[in-house]
Motif scaffolding. Structure first.
Motif, PDB file in Angstrom:
ATOM      1  N   VAL A  34       0.778  -1.041  -0.209  1.00  0.00           N
ATOM      2  CA  VAL A  34       0.529  -0.105   0.231  1.00  0.00           C
ATOM      3  C   VAL A  34       1.037   1.122  -0.129  1.00  0.00           C
ATOM      4  CG1 VAL A  34      -1.366   1.051   1.364  1.00  0.00           C
ATOM      5  CG2 VAL A  34      -2.256  -1.076   1.170  1.00  0.00           C
ATOM      6  N   PRO A  35       0.724   2.376  -0.814  1.00  0.00           N
ATOM      7  CA  PRO A  35       2.036   3.338  -1.215  1.00  0.00           C
ATOM      8  C   PRO A  35       0.816   4.362  -0.344  1.00  0.00           C
ATOM      9  CG  PRO A  35       0.458   3.305  -2.602  1.00  0.00           C
ATOM     10  CD  PRO A  35       0.263   1.892  -2.136  1.00  0.00           C
ATOM     11  N   SER A  36       2.039   4.808   0.395  1.00  0.00           N
ATOM     12  CA  SER A  36       1.318   6.238   1.114  1.00  0.00           C
ATOM     13  C   SER A  36       2.150   7.733   0.254  1.00  0.00           C
ATOM     14  CB  SER A  36       2.356   6.207   2.375  1.00  0.00           C
ATOM     15  OG  SER A  36       3.685   6.492   2.239  1.00  0.00           O
ATOM     16  N   ALA A  37       2.134   7.309  -0.507  1.00  0.00           N
ATOM     17  CA  ALA A  37       2.958   8.210  -1.183  1.00  0.00           C
ATOM     18  C   ALA A  37       2.710   8.843  -2.672  1.00  0.00           C
ATOM     19  CB  ALA A  37       4.257   9.632  -1.184  1.00  0.00           C
ATOM     20  N   ILE A  38       2.518   9.925  -3.422  1.00  0.00           N
ATOM     21  CA  ILE A  38       1.828   9.562  -4.899  1.00  0.00           C
ATOM     22  C   ILE A  38       2.871   9.269  -6.250  1.00  0.00           C
ATOM     23  CG2 ILE A  38       2.060  12.295  -5.733  1.00  0.00           C
ATOM     24  CD1 ILE A  38      -0.532   9.358  -6.680  1.00  0.00           C
ATOM     25  N   LYS A  39       4.203  10.180  -5.266  1.00  0.00           N
ATOM     26  CA  LYS A  39       5.570   9.777  -6.096  1.00  0.00           C
ATOM     27  C   LYS A  39       5.907   8.168  -6.069  1.00  0.00           C
ATOM     28  CE  LYS A  39      10.181  11.353  -6.522  1.00  0.00           C
ATOM     29  NZ  LYS A  39      10.452   9.441  -6.816  1.00  0.00           N
ATOM     30  N   ASP A  40       5.336   7.467  -5.325  1.00  0.00           N
ATOM     31  CA  ASP A  40       5.550   6.005  -5.524  1.00  0.00           C
ATOM     32  C   ASP A  40       4.685   4.708  -6.145  1.00  0.00           C
ATOM     33  OD1 ASP A  40       7.159   5.721  -3.095  1.00  0.00           O
ATOM     34  OD2 ASP A  40       5.516   5.287  -1.551  1.00  0.00           O
ATOM     35  N   VAL A  41       3.267   6.051  -7.097  1.00  0.00           N
ATOM     36  CA  VAL A  41       2.670   5.173  -8.037  1.00  0.00           C
ATOM     37  C   VAL A  41       2.570   5.757  -8.960  1.00  0.00           C
ATOM     38  CG1 VAL A  41       0.457   5.483  -8.483  1.00  0.00           C
ATOM     39  CG2 VAL A  41       0.647   4.962  -6.257  1.00  0.00           C
ATOM     40  N   LEU A  42       3.764   7.243  -9.631  1.00  0.00           N
ATOM     41  CA  LEU A  42       3.950   8.336 -10.634  1.00  0.00           C
ATOM     42  C   LEU A  42       4.584   8.425 -11.032  1.00  0.00           C
ATOM     43  CD1 LEU A  42       1.120  11.248 -10.376  1.00  0.00           C
ATOM     44  CD2 LEU A  42       1.088   8.792 -11.474  1.00  0.00           C
TER      45      LEU A  42
ATOM     46  N   GLU B   7      10.114   1.019 -10.284  1.00  0.00           N
ATOM     47  CA  GLU B   7      10.221  -0.711 -10.538  1.00  0.00           C
ATOM     48  C   GLU B   7       8.499  -1.751 -11.269  1.00  0.00           C
ATOM     49  OE1 GLU B   7      10.872  -5.224  -9.469  1.00  0.00           O
ATOM     50  OE2 GLU B   7      11.454  -3.375  -7.690  1.00  0.00           O
ATOM     51  N   GLN B   8       8.543  -1.370 -12.394  1.00  0.00           N
ATOM     52  CA  GLN B   8       7.521  -1.667 -13.151  1.00  0.00           C
ATOM     53  C   GLN B   8       7.812  -3.668 -12.389  1.00  0.00           C
ATOM     54  OE1 GLN B   8       6.150  -1.551 -17.466  1.00  0.00           O
ATOM     55  NE2 GLN B   8       6.944   0.344 -17.263  1.00  0.00           N
TER      56      GLN B   8
END
Length: 473
Positions: free
Chosen positions: A238-246, A251-252
Motif C-alpha cells: 500500500v503506497p503512502s505517497a503519490i510519487k511511489d505510484v507515478l 520498478e514495474q
C-alpha cells in the motif's frame, strides 16, 4: 456500441421526418419559425405527435445552443418563471387531499405539485443528443457566477430527473487501455481531475505498462463520453505517497506478482452531472472485475486527495471559530503560513504531530448540516463502503495538494465482505468506519486534542531523505 448507434440514427430519422411535416408550409410551420423559445416550449408541451414533438425539441435545443451568456440566463429565467407548477391546480389538489386523503387525491396532488419544467425536460430529452445537451444546459446553470435564488428550483428539477436517468443500472463499465480509440483517450487527458496528465506520453505511462489498469463508466445516451474513470496501479504494498505510484523510474512488476490494487485517481467527467449520484457501489464493480482477472490480488485501497482539509483548517484557526484548537496547536499551525515549512525536518515534524490529529477530527467528527462527512472525496469512498484506513502526511507535495490539504493524502480500504456494512453504518447511523490507528487520534470523549501516538504514516524523516517521494511538482 452498435445498439446505441442504431437508436441514435432512428431518433435522428424520426426527427427529420417531423421537421419535414412541421416545416412544409402549414400554419404550424409559420408559427414555429416565428415563435420565440417560450412559445416553442409551450408548443412542445401541447404536442401530441411523436415526430413533430421531437422536431420541436430539436429546434429548441438548436436555438439554445446558439445563445450567448445573457441569452442563457434569460432562457433559464423563462424556465423558472413560466414552467413551474400550476398554483391554481396545486391549491385545488391540496384542498381535495385535506378533505379526502384517498389514494386518488394523493395522485392528483403529486401531479399538480410537479413543475411543468420536468415534463418539458423529458420531452427535450427525446431530441437527437438530447441527453448530452441537457447535461450541458445544467453545466451552464451551475457555472453562473451569481446564480439567482429562483434558479435553485430549476436545478432541483434537473437533479431529480438526472438522478433517474443516470441510475447505476444504466451505466456500463469498460476497460480503457493504450489501444482504446484516440477520441476517448483524449477525454481521459482532458477530464483527469486529480493528477494532471501533461500529454500523450504521460498518458501512455499510465495505461501501457502491464501493472496499470484504467476503467470508465459510460451511459448509453452519451456515446463515447465517460462519466467517471478510475486509474489503478498494481503493486506489492500500500503506497503512502503519490510519487511511489507515478514515479517514471519506478520498478514495474508482472501483474501476477501484484497483491494490491491502488485506486489513485477517480475523476468525474461531466460538470453538468455534479452532485448526481451514480450509485454507491461503483468501485465494488471495479474490484470484482480486477479479482476475476487477477485472483492474486488481496488488498484494494485508494491513495486519495483531501480537497477540503486546508479550507476547513483555515476556518478552525479563525478567531470566531468554535474552540477546537489549543494555544499550542495554534502556535504550531502558524508554521504553515511559511511556504518553506515543508523543507525543514524539525518544523515538519511539529506540524505532523498536530496536523494528523486534526485531520482525524476532520474525518471522524466534522459533519455537513445534512450529517454527512465534510470532505467530498471522503463522502464518495465512505458512501461506497470503504474504511478510512490511513492518513499520509505529505503524501503529495505538488502545489495543488499543498494548497488544498497541506500535502495530506488518505488510504481508503475496500474490503469486499465489509463494504455493505460500512455503507449502511454511514447511511443509517452517520458512522465513519475507520482503522484503530485513525481512531487512536481521537480521545475517548471525541476530543481530538487528546490523541494517542501517531501510527498513521511512515516517519517524516523518510520523506525528507527521499525514501518516500512527494508527488508531482
Amino acid at each position: 456500441m452498435p445498439g446505441t448507434s442504431f437508436f441514435s440514427d432512428m431518433l435522428q430519422g424520426i426527427t427529420e421526418r417531423g421537421r419535414k411535416l412541421l416545416f412544409a408550409g402549414s400554419r404550424t410551420t409559420d408559427a414555429t419559425v416565428e415563435a420565440d423559445l417560450a412559445t416553442l416550449c409551450e408548443m412542445l408541451l401541447s404536442s401530441r405527435g411523436e415526430a413533430s414533438g421531437m422536431a420541436i425539441a430539436a429546434e429548441i435545443l438548436e436555438r439554445w445552443s446558439k445563445l450567448d451568456s445573457a441569452g442563457v440566463q434569460q432562457f433559464l429565467h423563462m424556465f423558472s418563471e413560466k414552467f413551474g407548477a400550476d398554483t391554481a391546480k396545486l391549491d385545488k389538489a391540496v384542498d381535495r387531499y385535506r378533505a379526502e386523503k384517498t389514494p386518488t387525491a394523493i395522485i392528483a396532488l403529486h401531479k399538480a405539485a410537479e413543475p411543468r419544467r420536468q415534463e418539458l425536460l423529458r420531452r427535450l430529452n427525446l431530441a437527437p443528443n438530447g441527453t448530452a445537451k441537457l447535461v450541458q444546459m445544467r453545466q451552464q446553470l451551475l457555472g453562473l457566477k451569481e446564480r439567482p435564488e429562483e434558479f435553485r428550483a430549476v436545478d432541483t428539477d434537473f437533479a431529480h430527473l438526472f438522478g433517474s436517468w443516470f441510475n447505476r443500472g444504466f451505466l456500463t463499465l469498460r476497460p480503457i487501455d493504450w489501444t482504446t480509440p484516440a477520441h476517448i483517450l483524449e477525454k481521459i487527458i482532458k477530464y483527469e481531475a486529480v493528477h494532471e496528465i501533461a500529454g500523450w506520453e504521460e498518458l501512455r505511462r499510465r495505461l501501457a505498462p502491464a501493472d496499470r489498469r484504467c476503467f470508465a463508466f459510460f451511459h448509453p445516451r452519451l456515446v463515447d463520453e465517460p462519466l467517471v474513470f478510475v486509474e489503478v496501479a498494481l503493486t506489492r504494498s500500500v503506497p503512502s505517497a503519490i510519487k511511489d505510484v507515478l514515479d517514471e523510474g519506478r520498478e514495474q512488476i508482472n501483474p501476477d506478482q501484484a497483491t494490491t490494487a491502488v485506486f489513485y485517481s477517480i475523476s468525474n467527467c461531466q460538470d453538468g452531472l455534479r452532485g448526481i449520484s451514480f450509485g454507491n457501489f461503483l468501485i465494488k464493480q471495479v474490484v470484482e472485475d480486477l479479482r476475476r482477472d487477477l485472483p492474486g490480488l488481496r488488498t484494494f485501497v485508494t491513495l486519495s486527495p483531501v480537497p477540503g482539509f486546508a479550507r476547513w483548517l483555515a476556518k478552525a484557526r479563525s478567531p470566531e471559530a468554535e474552540p477546537l484548537l489549543t494555544d499550542e496547536d495554534r502556535n504550531v499551525l502558524v508554521l504553515l503560513d511559511d511556504p518553506a515549512w515543508v523543507n525543514d525536518a524539525s518544523t515538519a515534524s511539529e506540524v505532523e504531530r498536530v496536523l494528523l490529529r486534526l485531520a482525524a477530527h476532520y474525518f471522524l467528527v466534522e459533519r455537513t448540516p445534512e450529517g454527512r462527512p465534510v470532505d467530498p472525496v471522503a463522502r464518495f469512498h465512505l458512501g461506497n463502503g470503504a474504511r478510512l484506513d490511513r492518513l499520509n502526511f505529505l503524501g503529495d507535495r505538488s502545489a495543488k495538494a499543498m494548497q488544498q490539504a497541506h500535502g495530506l493524502m488518505v488510504n481508503y480500504l475496500y474490503k469486499l465482505e465489509d463494504i455493505e456494512a460500512n455503507h449502511e453504518a454511514l447511511a443509517q447511523r452517520g458512522e465513519v468506519t475507520a482503522s484503530p490507528a485513525v481512531k487512536s487520534l481521537i480521545g475517548r470523549n471525541g476530543d481530538s486534542r487528546r490523541g494517542g501516538k501517531n501510527e498513521l504514516s511512515r516517519p517524516f524523516a523518510q520523506v525528507m531523505n527521499g525514501k518516500i517521494g512527494g508527488g508531482r511538482k
